[in-house]
Write an enzyme that holds these catalytic residues in place. Structure first.
Site, PDB file in Angstrom:
ATOM      1  N   HIS A 148       0.845  -1.201   0.000  1.00 21.12           N
ATOM      2  CA  HIS A 148       0.000   0.000   0.000  1.00 21.12           C
ATOM      3  C   HIS A 148       0.876   1.244   0.000  1.00 21.12           C
ATOM      4  CE1 HIS A 148      -2.238  -3.269   1.907  1.00 21.12           C
ATOM      5  NE2 HIS A 148      -3.338  -2.715   1.418  1.00 21.12           N
ATOM      6  N   LYS A 175      -1.616  -8.217  -4.062  1.00 28.43           N
ATOM      7  CA  LYS A 175      -2.406  -6.987  -3.959  1.00 28.43           C
ATOM      8  C   LYS A 175      -1.500  -5.755  -3.939  1.00 28.43           C
ATOM      9  CE  LYS A 175      -5.472  -4.398  -0.864  1.00 28.43           C
ATOM     10  NZ  LYS A 175      -6.018  -4.300   0.518  1.00 28.43           N
TER      11      LYS A 175
END
Length: 258
Positions: A148, A175
């Site tokens: 992230h 991700k």
């Protein structure tokens, strides 16, 4: 027909990486009563998955109490697949929790057999990730390895490298979630996702451009190879998430399922 993952991840009756991208609702609440009431509300939306962001829970560092709440949460949501996430503070977590305590909590959640997937940041120590990976292997949970960035969108090569690294480290799902400073950054994320799907990765991918500019990736990311989108049921867990009803209506124009 959208680009699909070669390797599918099936959790309960949901297929991640299949013909349509799935929708996950985050559960973010501080008190036990709020966790359970919100779980009941989220179930009414019939999402494909629910993610419990336990870093928001006020007693997350109390392992025994957290597992009690986790078991009650599972009863509330029934057969909906559950992602368990204790996000570290430097990648968007609600509060700072010592790595040893996070690992203990994650291990306990996996061993409880109440969860289906666990999301762990790639920046954790290698031993941390390997311990989680081993526990997933023993108890049947699937591993999401994530990156992230709440400040910017790195270049395409960096994003591709992170997705490939997740696969190398043993992820079942890779991700990335980044922050655009303009619409060109959104295209960087989408192009990296497309290249990853077509050339590099055989596992499912979650690729998100956060914030208002990145909203298109939550709607149409599946056309570029992203396999899961996060929506708002009760509360959002990241910038740019869209209410689930609006997301479903928009996705109905792009995918056969909706």
């Amino acid at each position: 027909m959208r680009l699909q993952s070669t390797t599918k991840v099936t959790v309960r009756d949901r297929v991640i990486g299949g013909p349509v991208p799935l929708i996950c609702l985050p559960l973010v609440a501080g008190k036990e009563s709020e966790v359970l009431s919100q779980a009941g509300e989220l179930k009414q939306f019939e999402p494909d998955l629910v993610e419990w962001r336990i870093d928001y829970y006020e007693h997350a560092e109390n392992i025994d109490q957290s597992i009690v709440v986790l078991k009650a949460l599972r009863e509330k949501i029934g057969n909906i697949p559950l992602i368990f996430t204790c996000r570290m503070d430097r990648e968007g977590g609600f509060k700072s929790i010592h790595p040893d305590k996070r690992l203990e909590l994650i291990d306990a959640a996996i061993e409880s057999e109440q969860i289906d997937l666990v999301d762990v940041e790639m920046c954790n120590e290698t031993d941390f990730i390997n311990t989680v990976k081993d526990a997933c292997g023993r108890y049947g949970s699937r591993l999401i390895l994530s990156y992230h960035n709440f400040d910017q969108t790195p270049d395409e090569a960096f994003i591709l490298g992170k997705l490939a690294r997740a696969r190398e480290m043993g992820a079942d799902i890779a991700k990335v979630a980044v922050t655009p400073n303009n619409y060109k950054d959104v295209l960087v994320l989408l192009n990296a996702t497309l290249k990853a799907r077509m050339q590099y990765l055989d596992i499912p991918v979650i690729a998100i451009s956060m914030g208002p500019e990145g909203g298109v990736t939550r709607l149409a990311g599946g056309l570029f190879g992203s396999d899961l989108s996060f929506a708002i049921g009760k509360e959002s867990s990241a910038p740019g998430q869209i209410p689930i009803d609006a997301l479903r209506q928009a996705m109905a124009l792009l995918y056969d399922k909706f």
